[in-house]
Design an enzyme around this catalytic site. Structure first.
Site, PDB file in Angstrom:
ATOM      1  N   LYS A  36       0.846  -1.199   0.000  1.00 35.46           N
ATOM      2  CA  LYS A  36       0.000   0.000   0.000  1.00 35.46           C
ATOM      3  C   LYS A  36       0.881   1.249   0.000  1.00 35.46           C
ATOM      4  CE  LYS A  36      -0.412  -0.162   5.044  1.00 35.46           C
ATOM      5  NZ  LYS A  36      -1.211   0.238   6.182  1.00 35.46           N
ATOM      6  N   TYR A 270      16.518  30.830   4.572  1.00 37.29           N
ATOM      7  CA  TYR A 270      15.454  31.617   5.207  1.00 37.29           C
ATOM      8  C   TYR A 270      15.719  31.820   6.692  1.00 37.29           C
ATOM      9  CZ  TYR A 270      12.637  30.916   1.009  1.00 37.29           C
ATOM     10  OH  TYR A 270      12.182  30.903  -0.279  1.00 37.29           O
TER      11      TYR A 270
END
Ligand SMILES: Cc1ncc(COP(=O)(O)O)c(C=O)c1O
Length: 377
Positions: A36, A270
């Site tokens: 999955k 940043y």
């Protein structure tokens, strides 16, 4: 080969060895491979093929769409969808020959009606809630629910299963043992009512490798161990009494895209958060949080360049990270290992998991679709 300078290498040879080792180690040698979520980020179609070729008896997915993707790729192996699905998807499920999981009476009725209308017998596994309390029918109602399926001419009851909540935590063996006992009780109840079910499975990776339900001689559903990641991020082993050597299947790699030498006191990225304490070579690497390199890694995470571990120089950005390479010479095009090995250094998915307060599953599932997967065969 991808042209992007960031990619995930999926070592299908390691996956094959892992599956073979797990199959050899489990009591019945019958293992369902859990693929999955795009095989926990490793690539469902490729991993499913290798798992089946390496001895898995079937595949497990979470969604109908995941099963359909495997069928469209030509995979004919049994595919179990591991929870009830919206009635709107029953036609797709039945039409693609997927195995349904059921536990509610309404779902059985609706699935049976679709199977009848389509003239296709739908294989069904009944999921029992033995203590995890996520999905499943209560043990006291199993016989009634099994009879409902059994009596439906268009449904074929082929499996009964449950899922363990604490198998990866040796301090919670009491809870696991309780679940094993509850499942054993369910199997006895079915037998007493003359209901014979071909597939019976309970253990996940940790349960299978620790042989927690050995006496019941069950099949198992194995995910994380196939991908070579210990499910308990705090430990570096699988807690297995039998030595099953498993190798990580995914590596995350990139190439240096830009190099600059900055003076002490300058800061990077940043927020200009951490001024350099000395003159340093800063390598920019074109991979970021949109690829699954989580921002929170910037403070303590490390990558490997030139065989050495190196810290991030500043905040992870959406598409790029900057790495502090100290006094070393680094060139554009040099290989960067974010997950995996280079020389004698290795960064494991569980190292990230520990830094991020999560589990290895979330790390590999989080490597986003825009990172090309390169399959090593
Ligand atoms: C129902 C079910 N079975 C089996 C598995 C496989 O578990 P693991 O990856 O720990 O082996 C999962 C994974 O979450 C699951 O949800």
């Amino acid at each position: 080969m991808t042209q992007r300078w960031a990619w995930a290498e999926i070592d299908l040879r390691a996956l094959a060895r892992n599956v073979e080792a797990i199959v050899a180690d489990t009591t019945t040698h019958s293992v369902w491979a859990v693929v999955k979520a795009d095989a926990y980020g490793h690539g469902a179609v490729e991993c499913a093929r290798v798992a089946i070729d390496s001895g898995a008896i079937g595949l497990c997915v979470a969604l109908v769409d995941e099963g359909v993707t495997l069928r469209r790729a030509g995979i004919a192996a049994p595919i179990l969808v591991m929870s009830e699905q919206p009635p709107e998807q029953h036609r797709q499920l039945v039409g693609n020959g997927l195995i349904a999981t059921v536990y509610n009476a309404e779902s059985i009725t609706s699935l049976g009606a679709v199977a009848e209308e389509m003239n296709i017998v739908c294989a069904v596994h009944l999921k029992v809630d033995t203590g995890m309390h996520r999905v499943g029918v209560a043990p006291s109602e199993v016989v009634q629910r099994a009879q409902q399926v059994h009596q439906h001419p268009w449904l074929s009851l082929e499996g009964v299963y449950s899922h363990l909540a604490t198998a990866d935590d040796a301090t919670r063996n009491d809870a696991t043992e309780k679940q094993v006992r509850a499942f054993a009780g369910v199997l006895n109840d079915l037998k007493d009512h003359g209901i014979d079910v071909a597939h019976r499975h309970l253990e996940n990776s940790a349960g299978a490798l620790r042989h927690v339900a050995e006496v019941l001689r069950l099949e198992s559903r194995v995910g994380i161990a196939m991908y070579g990641i210990p499910g308990d991020a705090r430990s570096d082993s699988f807690g297995s009494p039998v030595a099953v050597a498993l190798e990580p299947v995914m590596s995350l790699k990139a190439k240096v895209s830009h190099v600059q030498v900055l003076a002490a006191g300058q800061a990077v990225s940043y927020g200009l958060r951490r001024p350099l304490t000395s003159r340093s070579t800063i390598a920019t690497v074109p991979i970021g949080y949109a690829d699954g390199v989580r921002r929170a890694l910037w403070e303590r995470g490390e990558v490997v360049i030139g065989g050495k571990r190196r810290p991030f120089a500043g905040m992870v950005t959406m598409d790029q990270v900057m790495v502090d390479c100290g006094n070393d010479v680094v060139r554009i095009g040099d290989e960067v290992v974010l997950l995996g090995s280079q020389g004698s250094e290795r960064v494991a998915a569980n190292e990230w998991a520990n830094l991020l307060g999560t589990i290895g599953y979330e790390v590999t599932c989080g490597i986003s679709a825009r990172v090309p997967r390169i399959y090593l065969r």
